[in-house]
Scaffold this motif. Structure first.
Motif, PDB file in Angstrom:
ATOM      1  N   VAL A  58       0.842  -1.202   0.000  1.00 18.25           N
ATOM      2  CA  VAL A  58       0.000   0.000   0.000  1.00 18.25           C
ATOM      3  C   VAL A  58       0.879   1.254   0.000  1.00 18.25           C
ATOM      4  O   VAL A  58       0.455   2.324  -0.426  1.00 18.25           O
ATOM      5  N   TYR A  59       2.127   1.097   0.418  1.00 14.26           N
ATOM      6  CA  TYR A  59       3.086   2.206   0.380  1.00 14.26           C
ATOM      7  C   TYR A  59       4.140   2.021  -0.715  1.00 14.26           C
ATOM      8  O   TYR A  59       5.220   2.593  -0.650  1.00 14.26           O
ATOM      9  N   GLY A  60       3.825   1.177  -1.686  1.00 14.89           N
ATOM     10  CA  GLY A  60       4.695   1.074  -2.854  1.00 14.89           C
ATOM     11  C   GLY A  60       5.747  -0.011  -2.816  1.00 14.89           C
ATOM     12  O   GLY A  60       6.626  -0.039  -3.689  1.00 14.89           O
ATOM     13  N   TYR A  61       5.704  -0.913  -1.837  1.00 12.20           N
ATOM     14  CA  TYR A  61       6.704  -1.993  -1.790  1.00 12.20           C
ATOM     15  C   TYR A  61       6.582  -2.860  -3.039  1.00 12.20           C
ATOM     16  O   TYR A  61       5.478  -3.128  -3.515  1.00 12.20           O
ATOM     17  N   GLU A  62       7.724  -3.315  -3.544  1.00  8.12           N
ATOM     18  CA  GLU A  62       7.731  -4.036  -4.827  1.00  8.12           C
ATOM     19  C   GLU A  62       6.959  -5.353  -4.772  1.00  8.12           C
ATOM     20  O   GLU A  62       6.340  -5.760  -5.761  1.00  8.12           O
ATOM     21  N   ARG A  63       7.013  -6.058  -3.644  1.00  8.03           N
ATOM     22  CA  ARG A  63       6.200  -7.275  -3.497  1.00  8.03           C
ATOM     23  C   ARG A  63       4.799  -6.879  -3.040  1.00  8.03           C
ATOM     24  O   ARG A  63       4.665  -6.036  -2.155  1.00  8.03           O
ATOM     25  N   ASP A  64       3.806  -7.536  -3.577  1.00  7.96           N
ATOM     26  CA  ASP A  64       2.428  -7.148  -3.219  1.00  7.96           C
ATOM     27  C   ASP A  64       2.023  -7.798  -1.895  1.00  7.96           C
ATOM     28  O   ASP A  64       1.184  -8.694  -1.830  1.00  7.96           O
ATOM     29  N   THR A  65       2.644  -7.302  -0.824  1.00  8.90           N
ATOM     30  CA  THR A  65       2.428  -7.889   0.505  1.00  8.90           C
ATOM     31  C   THR A  65       1.046  -7.572   1.085  1.00  8.90           C
ATOM     32  O   THR A  65       0.554  -8.322   1.920  1.00  8.90           O
ATOM     33  N   THR A  66       0.454  -6.443   0.659  1.00 13.26           N
ATOM     34  CA  THR A  66      -0.774  -6.001   1.353  1.00 13.26           C
ATOM     35  C   THR A  66      -1.926  -5.663   0.389  1.00 13.26           C
ATOM     36  O   THR A  66      -2.423  -4.535   0.404  1.00 13.26           O
ATOM     37  N   ASN A  68      -5.011  -6.312   0.547  1.00 19.03           N
ATOM     38  CA  ASN A  68      -6.210  -5.848   1.259  1.00 19.03           C
ATOM     39  C   ASN A  68      -6.037  -4.431   1.799  1.00 19.03           C
ATOM     40  O   ASN A  68      -6.973  -3.632   1.770  1.00 19.03           O
ATOM     41  N   LEU A  69      -4.836  -4.127   2.270  1.00 19.37           N
ATOM     42  CA  LEU A  69      -4.583  -2.748   2.716  1.00 19.37           C
ATOM     43  C   LEU A  69      -4.575  -1.795   1.521  1.00 19.37           C
ATOM     44  O   LEU A  69      -4.966  -0.631   1.647  1.00 19.37           O
ATOM     45  N   ASN A  70      -4.145  -2.282   0.355  1.00 25.04           N
ATOM     46  CA  ASN A  70      -4.179  -1.438  -0.844  1.00 25.04           C
ATOM     47  C   ASN A  70      -5.621  -0.997  -1.116  1.00 25.04           C
ATOM     48  O   ASN A  70      -5.891   0.189  -1.358  1.00 25.04           O
ATOM     49  N   ALA A  71      -6.546  -1.975  -1.073  1.00 29.19           N
ATOM     50  CA  ALA A  71      -7.959  -1.670  -1.320  1.00 29.19           C
ATOM     51  C   ALA A  71      -8.512  -0.770  -0.214  1.00 29.19           C
ATOM     52  O   ALA A  71      -9.237   0.196  -0.480  1.00 29.19           O
ATOM     53  N   PHE A  72      -8.112  -1.069   1.019  1.00 27.00           N
ATOM     54  CA  PHE A  72      -8.549  -0.275   2.168  1.00 27.00           C
ATOM     55  C   PHE A  72      -8.051   1.171   2.031  1.00 27.00           C
ATOM     56  O   PHE A  72      -8.804   2.125   2.238  1.00 27.00           O
ATOM     57  N   GLY A  73      -6.773   1.305   1.654  1.00 25.56           N
ATOM     58  CA  GLY A  73      -6.169   2.640   1.502  1.00 25.56           C
ATOM     59  C   GLY A  73      -6.885   3.461   0.441  1.00 25.56           C
ATOM     60  O   GLY A  73      -7.058   4.675   0.591  1.00 25.56           O
TER      61      GLY A  73
END
Ligand SMILES: [Zn+2]
Length: 467
Positions: A58-66, A68-73
């Motif tokens: 959600v803060y731009g990390y290269e691996r898509d770790t989050t 759900n937080l991306n959608a939440f953000g």
């Protein structure tokens, strides 16, 4: 008589006193009357232990770790430069709950108790008829350390089969039961509370704490190397970081499940949801794994996301440095609950979240590292305390007993690798004196922070609650 001496003596009255106080100041007196519409919003506060902001996609990390937080953000607002006050679990959670810095609430390291003297967010909300519940995931936040203040329900009992860490003693304390609980079990418990234990007629505050990204990094098998090809993990450190990321991804999936349930039970639109972390994790940027020993950004920069439909604009990004010290006042302001007499050290970010007023980019954020006796922790030599201050693009850190003074330009050196202390003596001195002022102010204020004012004390005394 100073109230700090009265409150502990009358600790049994604390909830009642705080409740009465808030009623006196808010509901009864009219000046800050709350509109009681019968549809008071709910609050869910999620803290993910040990989660570096820069390892969240959600803060731009290269691996898509989050995902759900991306959608939440995207449904709300996120702070790009949010700081935990320190890089240790207990002290940061005490700050989240009290809006006081560690040197004020005195939980300076794990295993110390948050005194009953201090008023917490849960206690304030309880006085506003909120049903308060917490589901936590680590013995570090066990009720015996004072974190359950204000919670009517506090689930800190973990079954052996839910646990991944097998420690029996920790920070001089015998661990009651199991040490931790994996995110899926925590989520199930939180969902059960939402669906079955919650009282429908009251608004609620639920605090959910996840512990998985904390070491040891043991993601469930189905998440192991989910985001990285094995061949790309060349060194042991690569493999370790990959597992750390997998733990974040697993926790993100569980947060997604919890948010989905909130929607299914029809509460999403009337619930303010806040997601953050208590600190980051050193992954050898400064020759250190894990956390605690320093206050470089990888250990204190955390995710901070807010979402509340129709109240916080979608996709809002705020770039000004802020602290988790600001969390409780911001939440109360967003919920339209005035607790002006609650002496806190943070400030509300609500107007900025709504897009009404920009934040002051030069407002300082203060950082603290606990005292260590001289020795080595991991690869790091430690001695005494450390303090830090962030103002604008500058960050200054001093460790008197370690004889270190560091100045970093975070705009041009985000990894804090080039110490500019000698290159910018004026800036170094300016930040050092601001830090010194803050330390002195805290020492002076220590005797009455977190308490209630003298006038309020008199009011309570006149009503017979304190003597
Ligand atoms: Zn922690």
């Amino acid at each position: 008589m100073n109230l700090i001496y009265i409150i502990p003596k009358y600790a049994a009255y604390k909830g009642l006193a705080a409740g009465l106080l808030v009623c006196l100041l808010i509901i009864g007196c009219g000046n800050h009357a709350i509109e009681k519409t019968g549809s008071q919003p709910n609050l869910i506060l999620i803290s993910i232990d040990t989660t570096r902001k820069d390892h969240c996609s959600v803060y731009g990390y290269e691996r898509d770790t989050t995902p759900n937080l991306n959608a939440f953000g995207a449904q709300g607002a996120r702070f790009e430069q949010a700081y935990a006050p320190t890089s240790t679990t207990g002290p940061t959670h005490a700050t989240i709950f009290t809006s006081l810095y560690p040197i004020t609430h005195h939980v300076l390291k794990n295993g110390l108790k948050l005194s009953d003297e201090y008023v917490t967010l849960a206690e304030i909300l309880k006085t506003q008829s909120y049903q308060t519940a917490a589901v936590i995931s680590s013995f570090v936040l066990n009720a015996k350390f004072g974190y359950a203040q204000g919670f009517e329900f506090y689930d800190d009992a973990f079954q052996p089969e839910e646990s991944t860490v097998k420690w029996k003693y920790w920070e001089g304390h015998r661990v009651d039961g199991s040490f931790d609980r994996r995110a899926d079990h925590t989520t199930n418990r939180a969902i059960r509370w939402l669906k079955k234990d919650r009282e429908q007629r009251r608004p609620f505050f639920m605090f959910v704490h996840y512990f998985d990204p904390h070491a040891p990094y043991t993601p469930p098998d189905s998440f192991l190397n989910k985001l990285s090809r094995k061949s790309s993990l060349k060194t042991q450190l690569d493999k370790t970081i990959s597992k750390y990321d997998d733990e974040i991804t697993f926790t993100d999936q569980q947060i997604g499940k919890l948010l989905k349930t909130l929607k299914e039970v029809g509460l999403r639109s009337q619930t303010l949801v806040v997601i953050t972390a208590d600190h980051g994790e050193g992954l050898m940027q400064h020759n250190h794994m894990e956390h605690g020993v320093n206050i470089y950004d990888e250990l204190v920069r955390v995710p901070l996301l807010f979402s509340w439909h129709n109240h916080i604009p979608m996709n809002r990004v705020l770039n000004t440095p802020v602290g988790l010290i600001d969390l409780a006042p911001t939440i109360l302001d967003l919920l339209d609950i005035k607790a002006d007499s609650w002496s806190v050290q943070g400030q509300s970010l609500a107007e900025a979240l709504r897009g009404q007023v920009p934040l002051d980019p030069m407002r300082p954020v203060f950082l603290f590292r606990r005292h260590y006796n001289e020795g080595t922790v991991g690869h790091t030599w430690v001695k005494g305390k450390k303090f830090g201050i962030r103002v604008g693009k500058w960050k200054y850190i001093e460790g008197f007993q370690e004889n270190t003074k560091e100045l970093f330009d975070l705009e041009n050196d985000p990894n804090e690798l080039i110490n500019l202390y000698d290159n910018f003596p004026k800036k170094s001195l300016e930040l050092a004196s601001k830090l010194q002022e803050w330390k002195q102010e805290n020492t002076r204020a220590n005797s009455n922070r977190g308490q209630i004012s003298k006038e309020d004390s008199s009011r309570l005394r006149s009503l017979g609650y304190v003597e």
